[in-house]
Design a protein around this motif. Structure first.
Motif, PDB file in Angstrom:
ATOM      1  N   ALA A 133    -160.603  14.682  58.047  1.00 17.66           N
ATOM      2  CA  ALA A 133    -159.472  15.425  58.609  1.00 17.66           C
ATOM      3  C   ALA A 133    -159.104  16.561  57.669  1.00 17.66           C
ATOM      4  O   ALA A 133    -159.287  16.462  56.453  1.00 17.66           O
ATOM      5  CB  ALA A 133    -158.265  14.516  58.832  1.00 17.66           C
ATOM      6  N   GLY A 134    -158.574  17.620  58.240  1.00 16.79           N
ATOM      7  CA  GLY A 134    -158.109  18.721  57.411  1.00 16.79           C
ATOM      8  C   GLY A 134    -156.850  18.352  56.651  1.00 16.79           C
ATOM      9  O   GLY A 134    -156.741  18.578  55.455  1.00 16.79           O
ATOM     10  N   VAL A 135    -155.883  17.781  57.369  1.00 16.14           N
ATOM     11  CA  VAL A 135    -154.638  17.290  56.774  1.00 16.14           C
ATOM     12  C   VAL A 135    -154.410  15.884  57.290  1.00 16.14           C
ATOM     13  O   VAL A 135    -154.512  15.642  58.498  1.00 16.14           O
ATOM     14  CB  VAL A 135    -153.435  18.182  57.145  1.00 16.14           C
ATOM     15  CG1 VAL A 135    -152.139  17.581  56.599  1.00 16.14           C
ATOM     16  CG2 VAL A 135    -153.630  19.599  56.615  1.00 16.14           C
ATOM     17  N   SER A 136    -154.118  14.940  56.398  1.00 18.20           N
ATOM     18  CA  SER A 136    -153.863  13.579  56.849  1.00 18.20           C
ATOM     19  C   SER A 136    -152.661  12.995  56.117  1.00 18.20           C
ATOM     20  O   SER A 136    -152.424  13.293  54.946  1.00 18.20           O
ATOM     21  CB  SER A 136    -155.085  12.686  56.634  1.00 18.20           C
ATOM     22  OG  SER A 136    -155.255  12.366  55.267  1.00 18.20           O
ATOM     23  N   VAL A 137    -151.911  12.173  56.844  1.00 22.98           N
ATOM     24  CA  VAL A 137    -150.791  11.416  56.281  1.00 22.98           C
ATOM     25  C   VAL A 137    -151.003   9.963  56.670  1.00 22.98           C
ATOM     26  O   VAL A 137    -151.172   9.647  57.854  1.00 22.98           O
ATOM     27  CB  VAL A 137    -149.434  11.908  56.817  1.00 22.98           C
ATOM     28  CG1 VAL A 137    -148.301  11.051  56.246  1.00 22.98           C
ATOM     29  CG2 VAL A 137    -149.218  13.373  56.490  1.00 22.98           C
ATOM     30  N   SER A 138    -151.020   9.083  55.684  1.00 17.17           N
ATOM     31  CA  SER A 138    -151.163   7.657  55.928  1.00 17.17           C
ATOM     32  C   SER A 138    -150.010   6.942  55.244  1.00 17.17           C
ATOM     33  O   SER A 138    -149.875   7.000  54.016  1.00 17.17           O
ATOM     34  CB  SER A 138    -152.509   7.145  55.394  1.00 17.17           C
ATOM     35  OG  SER A 138    -152.661   5.768  55.652  1.00 17.17           O
ATOM     36  N   ALA A 139    -149.165   6.283  56.031  1.00 11.43           N
ATOM     37  CA  ALA A 139    -147.964   5.648  55.495  1.00 11.43           C
ATOM     38  C   ALA A 139    -147.908   4.191  55.919  1.00 11.43           C
ATOM     39  O   ALA A 139    -148.422   3.807  56.979  1.00 11.43           O
ATOM     40  CB  ALA A 139    -146.711   6.381  55.968  1.00 11.43           C
ATOM     41  N   ALA A 142    -163.842  17.070  60.845  1.00 10.19           N
ATOM     42  CA  ALA A 142    -164.084  16.166  61.969  1.00 10.19           C
ATOM     43  C   ALA A 142    -162.852  16.101  62.877  1.00 10.19           C
ATOM     44  O   ALA A 142    -162.964  16.117  64.103  1.00 10.19           O
ATOM     45  CB  ALA A 142    -164.450  14.782  61.459  1.00 10.19           C
ATOM     46  N   ARG A 143    -161.655  16.027  62.264  1.00  9.34           N
ATOM     47  CA  ARG A 143    -160.388  16.106  62.989  1.00  9.34           C
ATOM     48  C   ARG A 143    -159.504  17.102  62.269  1.00  9.34           C
ATOM     49  O   ARG A 143    -159.581  17.240  61.055  1.00  9.34           O
ATOM     50  CB  ARG A 143    -159.696  14.743  63.045  1.00  9.34           C
ATOM     51  CG  ARG A 143    -160.425  13.703  63.877  1.00  9.34           C
ATOM     52  CD  ARG A 143    -159.716  12.364  63.813  1.00  9.34           C
ATOM     53  NE  ARG A 143    -160.370  11.354  64.625  1.00  9.34           N
ATOM     54  CZ  ARG A 143    -161.393  10.612  64.211  1.00  9.34           C
ATOM     55  NH1 ARG A 143    -161.866  10.774  62.997  1.00  9.34           N
ATOM     56  NH2 ARG A 143    -161.931   9.724  65.015  1.00  9.34           N
ATOM     57  N   GLY A 144    -158.624  17.736  63.017  1.00  8.11           N
ATOM     58  CA  GLY A 144    -157.741  18.701  62.383  1.00  8.11           C
ATOM     59  C   GLY A 144    -156.621  18.035  61.621  1.00  8.11           C
ATOM     60  O   GLY A 144    -156.429  18.269  60.428  1.00  8.11           O
ATOM     61  N   LEU A 145    -155.877  17.163  62.315  1.00  8.25           N
ATOM     62  CA  LEU A 145    -154.695  16.524  61.740  1.00  8.25           C
ATOM     63  C   LEU A 145    -154.758  15.037  62.044  1.00  8.25           C
ATOM     64  O   LEU A 145    -154.936  14.640  63.197  1.00  8.25           O
ATOM     65  CB  LEU A 145    -153.419  17.136  62.336  1.00  8.25           C
ATOM     66  CG  LEU A 145    -152.081  16.510  61.953  1.00  8.25           C
ATOM     67  CD1 LEU A 145    -151.823  16.651  60.461  1.00  8.25           C
ATOM     68  CD2 LEU A 145    -150.948  17.151  62.754  1.00  8.25           C
ATOM     69  N   PHE A 178    -156.236  24.815  65.481  1.00  2.97           N
ATOM     70  CA  PHE A 178    -157.207  23.773  65.174  1.00  2.97           C
ATOM     71  C   PHE A 178    -158.520  24.099  65.881  1.00  2.97           C
ATOM     72  O   PHE A 178    -158.535  24.339  67.082  1.00  2.97           O
ATOM     73  CB  PHE A 178    -156.702  22.408  65.655  1.00  2.97           C
ATOM     74  CG  PHE A 178    -155.434  21.946  65.002  1.00  2.97           C
ATOM     75  CD1 PHE A 178    -155.468  21.267  63.803  1.00  2.97           C
ATOM     76  CD2 PHE A 178    -154.205  22.191  65.588  1.00  2.97           C
ATOM     77  CE1 PHE A 178    -154.301  20.826  63.191  1.00  2.97           C
ATOM     78  CE2 PHE A 178    -153.039  21.772  64.984  1.00  2.97           C
ATOM     79  CZ  PHE A 178    -153.089  21.087  63.776  1.00  2.97           C
ATOM     80  N   ASP A 179    -159.604  24.121  65.117  1.00  4.14           N
ATOM     81  CA  ASP A 179    -160.936  24.313  65.680  1.00  4.14           C
ATOM     82  C   ASP A 179    -161.855  23.302  65.002  1.00  4.14           C
ATOM     83  O   ASP A 179    -162.628  23.646  64.113  1.00  4.14           O
ATOM     84  CB  ASP A 179    -161.407  25.745  65.460  1.00  4.14           C
ATOM     85  CG  ASP A 179    -162.750  26.015  66.124  1.00  4.14           C
ATOM     86  OD1 ASP A 179    -163.235  25.130  66.855  1.00  4.14           O
ATOM     87  OD2 ASP A 179    -163.321  27.091  65.907  1.00  4.14           O
ATOM     88  N   SER A 180    -161.705  22.036  65.381  1.00  6.07           N
ATOM     89  CA  SER A 180    -162.388  20.952  64.694  1.00  6.07           C
ATOM     90  C   SER A 180    -163.444  20.332  65.605  1.00  6.07           C
ATOM     91  O   SER A 180    -163.476  20.581  66.813  1.00  6.07           O
ATOM     92  CB  SER A 180    -161.375  19.892  64.232  1.00  6.07           C
ATOM     93  OG  SER A 180    -160.425  20.483  63.359  1.00  6.07           O
TER      94      SER A 180
END
Length: 258
Positions: free
Chosen positions: A208-214, A233-236, A255-257
């Motif tokens: 992913a370009g940007v990821s948040v895992s909480a 592979a994924r944008g966000l 997003f162009d993923s």
């Protein structure tokens, strides 16, 4: 020996310096060791990137020189081809701006249980066919009681949906309630992320370009604006486990993923 402990300068290939602008330090390792919490670190342009990565201290600002008027491409470059592979590891209250983060082996920017990160005016590129490195296995520890996950004993912020340690993403934030901060905010402004597209070898891409895992009792807010993410592979990617809540405010972002 830097007479101004609040302002530090570093340039690839600078040689023996003291961290002042006329005599900058020559490596990220030197400036990581010398610059105190709250300092501003300026990366001066060079023909080669600063390698080795940097682990910031609380409230430090890591800035490149602003690009010439009329261009948005930063001239100062950093990377990390060794060790963890992460180019920039965040602490609380960091600001990162006007840098080109190029082809790190891991994440371009990794924040683990930090709050108040501001990322702006960055170019993040990856031109390597090698798959990105994986997170530390200590960030994903699943403890079960019978068929249920014991959330009190487990560490879940680095887990994938399959309860396994994940691969690093371009910009990656991990959060749970173990750090004592349950309301966390990140801001990303005018950031361009461009992975190297390889349809024949897709496992070499950032997931992913940007990821948040909480996980846990954490409430995370991501503001993503005026940015673009290409060829990952994924944008966000957003994941909230246990009782975590993740909110993304996405404005004027392309997003162009794959």
């Amino acid at each position: 020996r830097n007479p101004d402990q609040t302002q530090w300068f570093v340039r690839a290939g600078a040689g023996e310096g003291i961290g002042a602008q006329p005599r900058p330090l020559g490596s990220l390792a030197d400036v990581e060791r010398c610059a105190p919490a709250g300092a501003t670190i300026t990366v001066l342009p060079s023909s080669m990137p600063l390698d080795g990565g940097i682990r910031l201290k609380d409230r430090q600002r890591l800035l490149g020189a602003e690009p010439p008027r009329g261009t948005a491409i930063p001239s100062a470059r950093v990377t990390n081809t060794t060790g963890t592979g992460d180019a920039i590891t965040l602490a609380h209250g960091n600001e990162i701006a006007h840098l080109h983060i190029d082809s790190p082996a891991g994440a371009a920017i990794l924040g683990d249980n930090v709050n108040g990160a501001i990322l702006r005016d960055l170019l993040i590129t990856r031109r390597s066919p090698t798959p990105p490195s994986r997170l530390d296995e200590a960030l994903c520890r699943v403890v079960k009681t019978g068929d249920r996950v014991d959330n009190a004993q487990s560490i879940l912020r680095g887990c994938t949906g399959r309860q396994a340690t994940g691969v690093k993403h371009a910009v990656m934030f991990l959060a749970d309630d173990r750090a004592g901060t349950t309301s966390i905010k990140y801001s990303i402004q005018r950031v361009m992320i461009q992975d190297n597209p390889s349809h024949e070898n897709p496992q070499g891409l950032w997931p992913a370009g940007v990821s948040v895992s909480a996980a846990g009792h954490a409430a995370v807010t991501l503001d993503l604006l005026d940015s673009s993410i290409e060829f990952t592979a994924r944008g966000l990617g957003l994941r909230g486990m246990d009782r975590a809540v993740v909110t993304a405010n996405v404005t004027n972002t392309a997003f162009d993923s794959l």
